[in-house]
Design a protein around this motif. Structure first.
Motif: not given
Lengths: 187, 76
Positions: A92-117
């Motif tokens: 849930r973004t700071p604006k209150g919207e729900l978003k979903a993404y594939r967790q695979t980073c588009t650089h080299l495939g590591c898992a992204v995580r939600f930090r801050g904004e």
């Protein structure tokens, strides 16, 4: 005698054993290798690791994500979408919207995580904004794959498909990237 | 008495080698573009890219393997 011969007066015995034609043949074979690679990508039906699904849109198997109200602002939750290896992140973004993404980073495939904004890839310090998944800092150049969400009347949240990749990446990245932002002149 | 200069065998002209190098650079750029597109889920350009790459490779192979040895000396 050419100028570089005079500049580097080294007489290598091996240099006469590799002709221009052999070099050109090597280059041509490398070129054939690129063609083979493109042909392989064409014939391969399965998407590459970390690639967006070739047929974005509704999925045949929606995934239940619980109640939409369960997730507070700034919180995130992981889930699997198309199969057990398809890790995705709901946030849930700071604006209150729900978003979903594939967790695979588009650089080299590591898992992204939600930090801050923003979404962070810890491997090489790549960052993505949360509204559309655009890269804003670090090595990644392509946006994250977005997952389409649907909220049912009973308040339950479902992942129903994959969003098409946005295309205005350069314009968005240029304006969103802190490095590209205009800096204020010190007074 | 000095021997006559030995004809240079098997050398390509500067232009031919330059063209082969240029073709390889184009191939590299094409492959990178195709790979990025595939990773983005856009596979529609694969047939066209493959055809273009095939043509470039054919030209490179012809230049490298079939071009006459233009720097060869006169045949005795």
């Amino acid at each position: 005698m050419t100028w570089w011969r005079r500049a580097f007066p080294l007489d290598l015995a091996e240099e006469s054993q590799f002709s221009r034609r052999e070099f050109a043949r090597f280059l041509a074979l490398v070129s054939a290798g690129f063609t083979t690679g493109i042909g392989f990508l064409w014939l391969r039906k399965k998407p590459l690791e970390g690639a967006a699904h070739p047929d974005p849109g509704p999925s045949g198997h929606p995934v239940a994500l619980g109640l939409a109200t369960d997730l507070g602002t700034g919180e995130s939750r992981l889930f699997k979408f198309r199969d057990a290896h398809d890790a995705c992140i709901l946030l849930r973004t700071p604006k209150g919207e729900l978003k979903a993404y594939r967790q695979t980073c588009t650089h080299l495939g590591c898992a992204v995580r939600f930090r801050g904004e923003r979404l962070e890839c810890p491997c090489h310090e790549g960052f993505f904004e949360v509204d559309r998944g655009f890269p804003i800092q670090g090595p990644p150049t392509r946006p994250l794959s977005g997952i389409a969400l649907e909220t049912h009347p009973d308040g339950s949240l479902w992942a129903v498909g994959e969003l098409p990749k946005p295309t205005d990446i350069h314009a968005r990245a240029a304006t969103a990237c802190p490095r590209e932002a205009p800096t204020e002149e010190p007074s | 008495m000095s021997l006559p200069p030995r004809p240079r065998q098997g050398l390509l002209s500067d232009a031919a080698l330059g063209v082969v190098l240029l073709l390889l650079v184009i191939q590299l750029y094409l492959f990178e573009t195709v790979l990025q597109s595939v990773l983005d889920g856009q596979r529609g350009l694969l047939p066209g890219a493959f055809a273009a790459s095939l043509v470039l490779t054919a030209v490179a192979l012809i230049l490298a393997f079939k071009l006459p040895r233009i720097d060869d000396g006169p045949k005795h």
